[in-house]
Design an enzyme around this catalytic site. Structure first.
Site, PDB file in Angstrom:
ATOM      1  N   HIS A 147      -4.657  21.509 -31.820  1.00 12.20           N
ATOM      2  CA  HIS A 147      -5.284  20.427 -32.457  1.00 12.20           C
ATOM      3  C   HIS A 147      -5.969  20.593 -33.856  1.00 12.20           C
ATOM      4  O   HIS A 147      -6.445  19.935 -34.340  1.00 12.20           O
ATOM      5  CB  HIS A 147      -6.458  19.800 -31.560  1.00 12.20           C
ATOM      6  CG  HIS A 147      -7.521  20.921 -31.229  1.00 12.20           C
ATOM      7  ND1 HIS A 147      -7.344  21.954 -30.522  1.00 12.20           N
ATOM      8  CD2 HIS A 147      -8.836  21.040 -31.865  1.00 12.20           C
ATOM      9  CE1 HIS A 147      -8.293  22.879 -30.686  1.00 12.20           C
ATOM     10  NE2 HIS A 147      -9.113  22.034 -31.331  1.00 12.20           N
ATOM     11  N   ASP A 148      -5.790  21.986 -33.983  1.00  8.34           N
ATOM     12  CA  ASP A 148      -6.105  22.375 -35.425  1.00  8.34           C
ATOM     13  C   ASP A 148      -5.140  22.782 -36.516  1.00  8.34           C
ATOM     14  O   ASP A 148      -5.345  22.756 -37.587  1.00  8.34           O
ATOM     15  CB  ASP A 148      -7.213  23.740 -35.483  1.00  8.34           C
ATOM     16  CG  ASP A 148      -8.272  23.526 -34.522  1.00  8.34           C
ATOM     17  OD1 ASP A 148      -8.699  24.579 -34.014  1.00  8.34           O
ATOM     18  OD2 ASP A 148      -8.845  22.493 -34.479  1.00  8.34           O
ATOM     19  N   ASP A 190     -13.791  29.065 -27.022  1.00  5.31           N
ATOM     20  CA  ASP A 190     -13.882  28.638 -28.680  1.00  5.31           C
ATOM     21  C   ASP A 190     -14.513  29.601 -29.390  1.00  5.31           C
ATOM     22  O   ASP A 190     -15.537  30.173 -29.292  1.00  5.31           O
ATOM     23  CB  ASP A 190     -14.504  27.118 -28.821  1.00  5.31           C
ATOM     24  CG  ASP A 190     -14.387  26.319 -30.080  1.00  5.31           C
ATOM     25  OD1 ASP A 190     -13.209  26.227 -30.508  1.00  5.31           O
ATOM     26  OD2 ASP A 190     -15.266  26.604 -30.910  1.00  5.31           O
ATOM     27  N   GLU A 236     -10.157  32.249 -28.112  1.00  2.00           N
ATOM     28  CA  GLU A 236      -9.460  31.779 -29.376  1.00  2.00           C
ATOM     29  C   GLU A 236     -10.486  32.627 -30.400  1.00  2.00           C
ATOM     30  O   GLU A 236     -11.701  32.611 -30.405  1.00  2.00           O
ATOM     31  CB  GLU A 236     -10.029  30.308 -29.812  1.00  2.00           C
ATOM     32  CG  GLU A 236      -9.419  29.887 -30.943  1.00  2.00           C
ATOM     33  CD  GLU A 236     -10.210  28.899 -31.855  1.00  2.00           C
ATOM     34  OE1 GLU A 236     -11.512  28.804 -31.644  1.00  2.00           O
ATOM     35  OE2 GLU A 236      -9.539  28.135 -32.629  1.00  2.00           O
ATOM     36  N   ASP A 290     -12.118  23.613 -22.141  1.00  2.00           N
ATOM     37  CA  ASP A 290     -12.652  24.423 -23.313  1.00  2.00           C
ATOM     38  C   ASP A 290     -13.833  24.662 -23.436  1.00  2.00           C
ATOM     39  O   ASP A 290     -14.966  23.903 -22.837  1.00  2.00           O
ATOM     40  CB  ASP A 290     -12.565  23.365 -24.338  1.00  2.00           C
ATOM     41  CG  ASP A 290     -12.079  23.749 -25.787  1.00  2.00           C
ATOM     42  OD1 ASP A 290     -11.011  23.367 -26.471  1.00  2.00           O
ATOM     43  OD2 ASP A 290     -12.403  24.984 -26.139  1.00  2.00           O
TER      44      ASP A 290
HETATM   45  O1  TEU Z   1     -11.589  26.405 -34.307  1.00  2.00           O
HETATM   46  C1  TEU Z   1     -11.892  27.418 -34.733  1.00  2.00           C
HETATM   47  C2  TEU Z   1     -11.314  27.729 -36.030  1.00  2.00           C
HETATM   48  O2  TEU Z   1     -11.156  28.682 -36.900  1.00  2.00           O
HETATM   49  C3  TEU Z   1     -10.904  26.479 -37.008  1.00  2.00           C
HETATM   50  O3  TEU Z   1     -11.940  26.205 -37.891  1.00  2.00           O
HETATM   51  C4  TEU Z   1      -9.632  26.446 -37.492  1.00  2.00           C
HETATM   52  O4  TEU Z   1      -9.585  27.819 -38.137  1.00  2.00           O
HETATM   53  C5  TEU Z   1      -9.588  25.643 -38.563  1.00  2.00           C
HETATM   54  O5  TEU Z   1      -9.885  24.532 -38.025  1.00  2.00           O
HETATM   55  C6  TEU Z   1      -8.129  25.649 -39.316  1.00  2.00           C
HETATM   56  O6  TEU Z   1      -8.283  24.997 -40.495  1.00  2.00           O
HETATM   57  C7  TEU Z   1     -12.276  25.963 -33.149  1.00  2.00           C
HETATM   58  C8  TEU Z   1     -11.797  24.642 -32.529  1.00  2.00           C
HETATM   59  O7  TEU Z   1     -10.569  24.854 -32.196  1.00  2.00           O
HETATM   60  C9  TEU Z   1     -11.994  23.426 -33.552  1.00  2.00           C
HETATM   61  O8  TEU Z   1     -11.247  22.495 -33.306  1.00  2.00           O
HETATM   62  C10 TEU Z   1     -13.326  23.419 -33.910  1.00  2.00           C
HETATM   63  O9  TEU Z   1     -13.563  22.440 -35.332  1.00  2.00           O
HETATM   64  C11 TEU Z   1     -14.064  24.865 -34.219  1.00  2.00           C
HETATM   65  O10 TEU Z   1     -13.677  25.854 -33.344  1.00  2.00           O
HETATM   66  C12 TEU Z   1     -15.634  24.830 -34.115  1.00  2.00           C
HETATM   67  O11 TEU Z   1     -15.841  24.445 -32.643  1.00  2.00           O
END
Ligand code: TEU
Length: 622
Positions: free
Chosen positions: A361-362, A229, A288, A122
């Site tokens: 994970h999000d 990310d 992403e 990542d």
């Molecule tokens: O997530 C990017 C992002 O847009 C997230 O905030 C997502 O939209 C949100 O979590 C959905 O509710 C990336 C990573 O995957 C996330 O885990 C991190 O918290 C974020 O960036 C900051 O690095």
């Protein structure tokens, strides 16, 4: 965070101008690959501290090999204060002791490679931790050489009508303003996420050079690529203007000014030239990109432009929310899902490449969000796997999805761990007038901790995840949803994922066939066709000629029997100009299903049982 963005501009660097020789390997190797995402904190704990770690992952390599995945994407394991569970990095070139050591990571890399799998790390370079030495230097004084490595701005006069002196009205993705005031220098710094995640200033060529140097350091250590990310946030409108402020919102929406900004294609192309070009092994890059448009994704993923191989887009995971607000969930309409995924299939066909995912994970757990995590949990988990994996693109399996793991029921705010949840709860109950119960109800369906409960390895109290106290509760349904009960059960969700992954490896039509959406207006059945002409089938098989191959994929997204009418049995013979389509002309065989076969072939009328998946295959002569 609203997920809309203006299409980015064309890059100043045309692919024709750069003549770096591409890798000597098959540039499209990832068309046949399946990626497995590990969120290390919740995967497997080897030392009983309640947090997953690298030795824990190493102990599960045979499990991953048995599943059949080709690539493992590791969420961040770098040194970090863990404010955002590792997405706040304070040393890009070391492993945080809670996860292990660089030696452990090398052992994991070697273990994956020995089993024919690859490792994707990542890459979190839109921002660092505020404890990174770069930021510590930058904040130390206004004339520090690294001051311009981050976004610093002086206070602005409070706008008429009150409000802070923040340089603009942007809100953070984790509630509150996107600016933090630094007493020492009397200026604000930008943080699109938590105040401990200051945004790097990619306009500064020194920042870019330092990031590329770090990336090359990882590739030289044997890593096989990166998941990048929020990589489309690195180019921002440098004037940092206010964003639109919706009624009732405390802050403005800055996303039109930081999503896929004016130099994003230039930066990603430069990154390709500085890091990936000329590498003599297959690499995978996935960006992403919240808010990315399909038009932009064509530009980002066109191989000739040498930017990224694929992107994570967010359209299909915003359809079950009012105005893209995850705390205002609404029922998903299948026709919306088909329209969105179908548009991405059509737009990228033959020009770019899709990633395919239900969860990560999000996001909430797939079977709870898109399927039925009650009576039809196993059937719907299998149906979801078949429908997603048989699209054109690279599929991503999020840890536990292959077991049909479900969302978690969190009783109180104290049960949550995610900064996004905790900050929203605090803001909603203190500034927005909502009650605790109202906020907990709004949080439940789509919060990120749903996907961060530990992987359920067996039926014991902590699911075999740890011998200690887990950092977040294990879902009690580990009692009957766990790997131990599934690995050797031919009817399990795990075994079904093995079958669908194996199908991508065995059938060129899955990786390379074209895609036709069927029944776009049906609210219950997801149907599509994949077709690979004989010439391409022959090329894929390395022979002069081979019969064409078609798949017909049917998924019932409901708990009732559904009967659908398919013109020509769904094979498109009429469109292909065939004579009066004779359904039996090319007999089709059922090659994958989640029920015992009912013997029915493809006919103009097909009935699907609750959450049933049927995949038919037929050969033809063109
Ligand atoms: O997530 C990017 C992002 O847009 C997230 O905030 C997502 O939209 C949100 O979590 C959905 O509710 C990336 C990573 O995957 C996330 O885990 C991190 O918290 C974020 O960036 C900051 O690095």
């Amino acid at each position: 965070m609203t997920t809309h963005a203006e299409p980015a501009t064309e890059p100043p660097v045309s692919a024709a101008e750069d003549n770096d020789d591409e890798t000597t390997t098959d540039p499209g190797w990832f068309h046949k690959a399946v990626v497995y995402q590990i969120y290390p904190r919740s995967f497997a704990d080897s030392d009983g501290d309640g947090i997953g770690d690298l030795p824990g992952i190493i102990s599960k390599l045979d499990y991953l090999q048995k599943l059949g995945v080709d690539v493992v994407w590791l969420s961040p394991i770098y040194t970090s204060p863990q404010d955002d569970n590792g997405y706040d990095i304070s040393n890009y070139r070391d492993v945080d002791p809670i996860f292990g050591s660089l030696a452990d990571l090398q052992q994991l890399t070697d273990g994956l490679h020995a089993r024919g799998m690859k490792l994707v790390m990542d890459l979190v370079v839109n921002h660092t931790s505020d404890e990174h030495p770069w930021f510590i230097e930058s904040r130390s004084s206004k004339d520090n050489p690294k001051r311009d490595w981050y976004w610093w701005r002086p206070p602005r006069q409070s706008p008429v009508g009150g409000g802070g002196a923040e340089p603009n009205n942007w809100g953070s993705a984790f509630s509150g303003p996107a600016w933090e005031f630094d007493q020492a220098t009397g200026e604000y710094y930008l943080h699109l996420f938590s105040r401990k995640q200051p945004d790097l200033n990619w306009e500064n060529p020194e920042v870019r050079a330092a990031v590329y140097d770090m990336m090359n350091w990882w590739l030289d250590r044997g890593v096989d690529g990166f998941r990048m990310d929020v990589i489309n946030f690195i180019s921002k409108d440098t004037s940092l203007p206010d964003g639109p402020k919706a009624e009732g919102m405390l802050f403005g929406d800055g996303s039109p000014h930081f999503m896929s900004g004016p130099r994003i294609h230039e930066f990603l192309h430069e990154m390709h030239l500085e890091v990936f070009a000329g590498r003599d092994k297959p690499l995978l890059t996935v960006g992403e990109m919240p808010g990315v448009t399909v038009e932009d994704a064509v530009l980002f993923t066109d191989p000739a432009r040498r930017e990224v191989d694929m992107v994570f887009q967010f359209e299909h995971v915003a359809l079950d929310q009012e105005d893209g607000n995850k705390w205002r969930p609404r029922k998903l309409r299948l026709t919306d899902l088909k329209q969105s995924l179908g548009r991405w299939q059509e737009a990228l066909a033959g020009r770019g490449w899709n990633s395919l995912y239900w969860g990560n994970h999000d996001q909430a757990r797939a079977v709870s969000r898109f399927g039925d995590d009650g009576q039809y949990r196993e059937l719907s988990a299998k149906m979801l796997a078949g429908v997603l994996h048989l699209h054109r693109g690279t599929p991503y399996v999020y840890q536990g999805e292959e077991l049909g793991m479900t969302n978690m029921s969190f009783g109180a705010i104290s049960d949550y761990r995610d900064i996004e949840v905790l900050n929203h709860h605090r803001e909603a109950t203190t500034h927005l007038g909502h009650t605790d119960a109202e906020v907990l109800a709004a949080l439940a369906p789509l919060n990120r901790d749903n996907a961060r409960t530990p992987v359920q390895w067996d039926a014991t109290r902590h699911g075999g995840f740890t011998t200690g106290a887990p950092w977040i509760a294990v879902n009690p349904n580990t009692s009957h949803i766990n790997a131990a009960e599934q690995e050797d059960n031919p009817d399990s969700v795990f075994s079904f994922y093995r079958q669908v992954i194996a199908l991508r490896h065995a059938e060129p039509v899955v990786a390379e066939g074209d895609f036709s959406m069927l029944l776009p207006d049906d609210e219950h059945v997801y149907a599509f066709r994949r077709s690979l002409p004989g010439s391409a089938a022959g090329a894929a098989a390395g022979v002069a000629a081979a019969p064409g191959v078609q798949l017909l994929v049917l998924g019932n997204f409901s708990g009732e029997d559904r009967t659908v009418e398919l013109d020509g049995g769904g094979w498109g013979d009429a469109e292909a100009g065939a004579d009066e389509p004779e359904l039996g002309h090319y007999p089709a065989e059922l090659i994958l299903g989640n029920y015992p076969s009912d013997g029915a072939g493809t006919h103009a009328e097909i009935t699907l049982r609750p959450w049933e998946l049927k995949v038919f295959r037929r050969q033809h002569n063109n």
